[in-house]
Scaffold this motif. Structure first.
Motif, short mmCIF file in Angstrom:
data_model
loop_
_atom_site.label_atom_id
_atom_site.label_comp_id
_atom_site.label_asym_id
_atom_site.label_seq_id
_atom_site.Cartn_x
_atom_site.Cartn_y
_atom_site.Cartn_z
N LEU H 11 3.29 23.26 -16.05
CA LEU H 11 3.91 23.86 -14.86
C LEU H 11 3.18 23.42 -13.58
N GLU H 12 1.84 23.35 -13.65
CA GLU H 12 1.06 22.89 -12.48
C GLU H 12 1.44 21.46 -12.13
N MET H 14 4.28 20.10 -12.70
CA MET H 14 5.59 20.14 -12.06
C MET H 14 5.45 20.54 -10.60
N ARG H 15 4.62 21.56 -10.35
CA ARG H 15 4.44 22.00 -8.97
C ARG H 15 3.86 20.87 -8.13
#
Lengths: 256, 256, 256, 256, 256, 256, 256, 256
Positions: H11-12, H14-15
């Motif tokens: 997720l990081e 992706m961010r």
């Protein structure tokens, strides 16, 4: 548990004004009811009936059988052990030399009480020689419980003349026990020849579709003779017990 | 399929040099084997044996029974229908007026072929009146297949004297069929009284632990009489068929 | 028991006027009927039929088998013991050196009587090699009772060509015994190939849902071939006995 | 068959020298033994014992029941029909107006003989209201055979206080019949409370794993109370018959 | 038996005029048909299919297993023995050192033929560790018959997450074998997760009302997943055999 | 439930900094796992596989069958109803005139999708004419699922030549379904004749000891042919489903 | 019977010297013990526990159900009738207009007492729609006994995702009832997903080898999930009763 | 498997724009769902519930039991082994000296965790002394899981007074376990005396028609007391587990 003496004492105390009637009622209501009502039953049933104590030895060690046997004998009662092997007998005999072993029946017996006159007459039939252990268990147990036993063995239905030759003998009996394995047909034939209650004992004798006595059990339950009831497979003792019950009833009425 | 004629023709062509022997071998090797080997079997078994055609009517409508019956009768064979009710018979009779109905046996029969002398002697026993439908199915079917049948009914083992009274009669028979429900004990007793093969037919007569004939079936399979084999529950026809097979063997040897 | 001599004496005394006819009638009426009627039956059945004596050895010690075997042999009869191990055979052989052991059949036999010509022809089939003990018990027993036996083994239905190759051989037999375990399908197939009575013997061969022969037993009872009856599970001897009965009937008629 | 008269005549002829003693011996030896021996048995058992005639009506038409009932009644005997519906009763009543119907028991009875004093005391227990048809069949049949019957119904083991309240009553009985379906536990509990033979009757009451009375049957056969034997599922009549046999034995001895 | 050579010779003799065509027809008609027709079948099926030879070792001595194993190996075929203990393996290994033992599967295998590419993909599942012997018998046997086997063990339905974790893996398989004892629920769950035929193998794992695998067997037969068929209890080999049949069909079509 | 759209939206919001990655992790961890993982499975299995929808009509009213049928048909899928009577068909046909009824199979079918080339070849055998309803259920269902079906009926093992005549035909099939009642022997014989997986379907045809298909079921489970698995009693549809699964696997590989 | 009042009066009389303490002891000893001890039990159990009265309507006429229902309702208790058809409901409603019928559950209920807060939480699961009558019987009965019921239906193990979607819901329940027929696998799967006692109810849904619920029963008894006990086949009411017992225990402790 | 850390990292990324949201959705959709959803379940259930680990020792060698026991104990959990003999205990004790053996229960236990206050009250009843192994397995296991256990032994229904004397004691229990063999009647009687859930455990005690516990099992399933559910034959552990589940529910609510 509250003994009769304790109950009497409590009532005396109430009469003396030491406790109130309502307290007595309360106390009685909360007592386990059997403290009062079961006084008679507290005497062990077999003792009360004058029947021997019984040990089912299967699955017990020789030492266990011996220990229980000894303890039961201490009360002065007659004792018998079913399904007992010779090793168990040796262990019993070491402590109770007067005990007897019945090899064919696989039973140990100890008679301690004065023997009464026989209760009445029981015929024990066996279809084949393989059925003898069950038949002898029934016969020895019944004798131990006071019955006069007539043994009629090896009278399977495939050889009818041997059975017919015993017709008059078996017609004298007050109760008839019939032990048979395989197809279990003997009780039906015997049932038609006597005017007495017949207790059928299926045995586990047979192979294949005998299914350990199931074929004989079903056969006996479906007997076309109406004077037949059935015990569990190989349960010679149970049949003897019921037979003794019937014979006791007869004597009970005779002496009433 | 290759007929004998076609085979002969092929061999002639080979002899004429039109085809090689190896071609014939190849052709024969690849033939469905039954083209040659099963010529005899192709004749329907019952016809070949001179036995009647049989229809099992349970689960068929009256019209279906009638239709099959008519078709079979067309070949000139004897025909019988088992488990047939009166409605089925009415449907058959409408087309084949000479057909007969046997109420107790629940069977329809039609005899068209010249009757030979009886095959031999068959005794059919029934333990109780409730076993009659099965016993009559056996008796009628056996007669239809050429046996001389002696009926001995209502001779259950609980009333042994009725059975004993028939001892000599049943000892004449070449084969004995015994139908019994409930505990199924009759075959064992009969087996001990005769020196012939006994075919036991358990019936579904009884209730409770009779379990629709299972008790009788197990009893018969475990019979202490060694001269007994067993048919399916209620299968009177099957017993008659085997009996007829035995009787045919006797005559076959006699006339050989 | 009243012997013929006693009866004759009584009648002579009546003729001499010593006792009245009515007294004789009274006496005869009250006799156990079998005293008179069973004279013929008193001859042991197997002896009377000229069949061998048989001992079922399962559950008996080698000594017991040997003792019974010896006693039976003393009468001059042929003797056979089924389900006998080598230890039992050793015990028998020690006293009866001419006794023979059939390992595959687990049987001991002793032939003492003059051998007659074979009774007739019996085919014994086995579906698999595991079924051999039962099939051999049937074959040896049947031979001992006088049958000419054709053994057809390892012809299970999953390898049909081996069975088909034996078709003509088995069609010669007067009686066919078929031993099969597992699904017990062989009798149905054989039944369709022969015009003789087929005795099906379910064996306890198999595992899992074979349930000790129950699957084969049910299969055989429900056979779609009508010429089949069924013996108990693993009962090769019983099948042989019935086969011998059938063959005797054939010879009996032939020589009548 | 040879009658006493024929026998007498033959003996007279022998005395007259018309036939030789050895001829008489020969003739007697070859007679079906039962011609002589079974004279006593020829009297139908139920008549001889003074018991009523019984018809099992299940599977019979109203007309059949009525016909058999009428024929039996003609001999002057008491008659009872079990498993009889109201239609059968109507048919019986039309010919025998004094016949009675017992709806709960599904029985028709006809009492024709002088009633003797009751045989003795029988307690009939039923676990639940659904067991009543079987219990009533037992009770009515036993009364018809001369027993004094005490009915103790709706005393299932899940509500023990109702059963305990009847303890003293049931302890008076010479024989106890216990009818129960579902788990069939009642006989075990009752067996522990009385010193009399207990006849357990499993009923087909229940659903699911009750399997039509099998659960109750197995439970009763395995009872931990030793004074229990078991009748077939729903067989109230059979239990009553055995109970009557026991009671007759008691009176037989009392009057001997 | 008539060989191709003998047949050819006979035909040549006919062509030479030594025997008539009708004689040849007669001779061929009377031949056991399979002499010709079954030439192809005479090649043992497993050999023909390229499958290994199989020995069921239960009830055989180590020597018997070794002897049969050696004989089969002599033909060059792959051989496997199921239900074989270490003693049997030692006996086999003494003669065939390259034989391998699979302890968990209780199997001996011998691979002699060139290994082809795997037939296709088979997943073998086991519910618990006690089911491993059956699952391994299936897995080893399937590998021996050419399948690529994916083992998924210890995935009982009470711990669903372990099973779900294998979902994608098992969805790749062309055939799925599921071994489970006790309640036998695993095939139903697996059946719902894959789009392939599932072969369920009940095992005899469990106690009490598991009745030796009967509970699992009934459960699998009644599965609510429609893509399931069932093998006999503990029959891992049979399941593998059917799986191999299916995989062969796939390859057969691929290479056709 | 969380849709893909919602998930995407949540991730976008995280990317936009509106929510923290740890919040997303938290949310995903707490989701019912199947919200994500089961998206594919949410498509109903039969639809996904292109198989028809199926209704088991037994115990449903004609209206219920019709209603469910109509609803399923609305999706455009093929639909079939098993165990459906003519009344149910009439109700279906009223709303879906193109539906067809298969009387022998007791099935209603509706084909709506374009028919693909047959999946492969399936042989469906039936032992007797009474087995036809089950065999036809298998055949119609398999056809509806895309198989090319060869019907081989009335080839019971008692008339082997009819079966042998079909040998080559059945050897072409990729899968074989065999339906048989009574002793259920046909699959064993067929299993030995083909090199394909055989699915055995016991039928409830028979009487007496057939016990509603139990005899056939046990026979099939214990088959001596190793290429056999078994479906539930009378479960023609289930056998067809598994056969279709196998055929799909073949085509899947062919087209992969 | 002796009431507390009578006991008190007797004690007062003793205190007054009218009767002696020993007389009181005597009288108490001979009282049926339950006269004192069972005072509490004399209050009908269901009333005492605040549970509804229950009528098992199977085998009862509409009038009988109505009559018993009316009588029970007269006491002010809640009443429910299981296995009741619409005709029975009509008869009940005629006398008790506020009675309600639950068609799916085949139950009639009448709530008369003030409703307490729910006892706790019960989840009732059903594998298929055919299991609904049993599941609804459990649900309605449990609600009538005070439970809050969560219904989770049509979650058979072949479609696992539907079941998994309900995981969190069912994990809230204090007790879980699972009704399933056929293979009865659902309880095992559910048992692995919850940390609560699971009561499994086999249903008679299925055909063939389902044997009226026996397959499901055996499956549930042998579950690999340890938190499962089993009720009788189709016994939804019994499961609800036990569940209510458990919930009452929880509340009892909470309020203690 | 994807850990929380890996998920967070993805997720990081992706961010950080390294991967697109749609890629994350895709990846999550294709994850085995349980990677996320089953995090909680991945903790072994027994550990999560604070229950001991359990080993079923039957069929395992002493070494195997010891090895598994040791491994489980390493986690700090309480451990128990059922069906363990003294040899297994010796092997365990060699590595874990603080382990205890319970001879009557055939169990090995190791308590390592701090003992909490008892969960609640459980009564364990045994009908006879032969039922003690099963009863003790239940009692020891329940104690090991935190229950306070009251043992009430040798209270078979044939000696009702001993059971009645324990009435008040057993009425205190929150749950009652009743172990009985033979006819299995004790649960029905106990069920009528308590207002708590009763878990019935049939034992394999008995002979003949006890059929290894089947009679007791059927009896308990058909109990006329509604507050009874049933465990597998001899499954004392399972009964204890369910009892502990119920007691935990009570405490869970008390502390909620």
């Amino acid at each position: 548990m509250m003994t009769k003496e304790e109950l009497l004492e409590m009532l005396e105390r109430m009469r003396a004004g030491e406790i109130a009637p309502s307290q007595v009622v309360e106390k009685l209501s909360n007592l386990p009811y059997e403290d009062i009502g079961f006084a008679k039953i507290d005497h062990h049933r077999t003792l009360r009936l004058g029947l021997p104590e019984v040990i089912y030895s299967a699955g017990k060690t020789a030492d266990q059988v011996s220990e229980i046997f000894f303890r039961m004998a201490a009360s002065g009662a007659d004792v018998m052990a079913t399904r007992a092997d010779e090793e168990a007998f040796a262990a019993v005999k070491a402590r109770l030399p007067q005990a007897a072993y019945h090899r064919a029946a696989r039973m140990i017996t100890l008679r301690q009480r004065a023997q009464e006159a026989p209760l009445g007459s029981l015929a024990v039939l066996a279809a084949g020689t393989s059925d003898l252990p069950v038949a002898e268990e029934a016969a020895i147990a019944a004798e131990c419980m006071g019955a006069a036993v007539l043994r009629i063995y090896d009278v399977g239905v495939a050889g009818l003349h041997r059975l017919l030759a015993q017709r008059e003998a078996m017609q004298q009996a007050d109760v008839v026990i019939v032990c048979a394995g395989m197809e279990g047909a003997l009780p039906s034939v015997v049932g038609g020849m006597v005017a007495a209650p017949v207790i059928a004992v299926p045995t586990s004798v047979g192979y294949g579709a005998a299914f350990g006595g199931l074929a004989a059990l079903l056969g006996m339950l479906n007997s076309c003779s109406p004077n037949i009831t059935v015990a569990n497979i190989d349960n010679g003792f149970g049949a003897a017990y019921v037979a003794a019950m019937i014979l006791r009833r007869i004597r009970m009425r005779l002496t009433a």
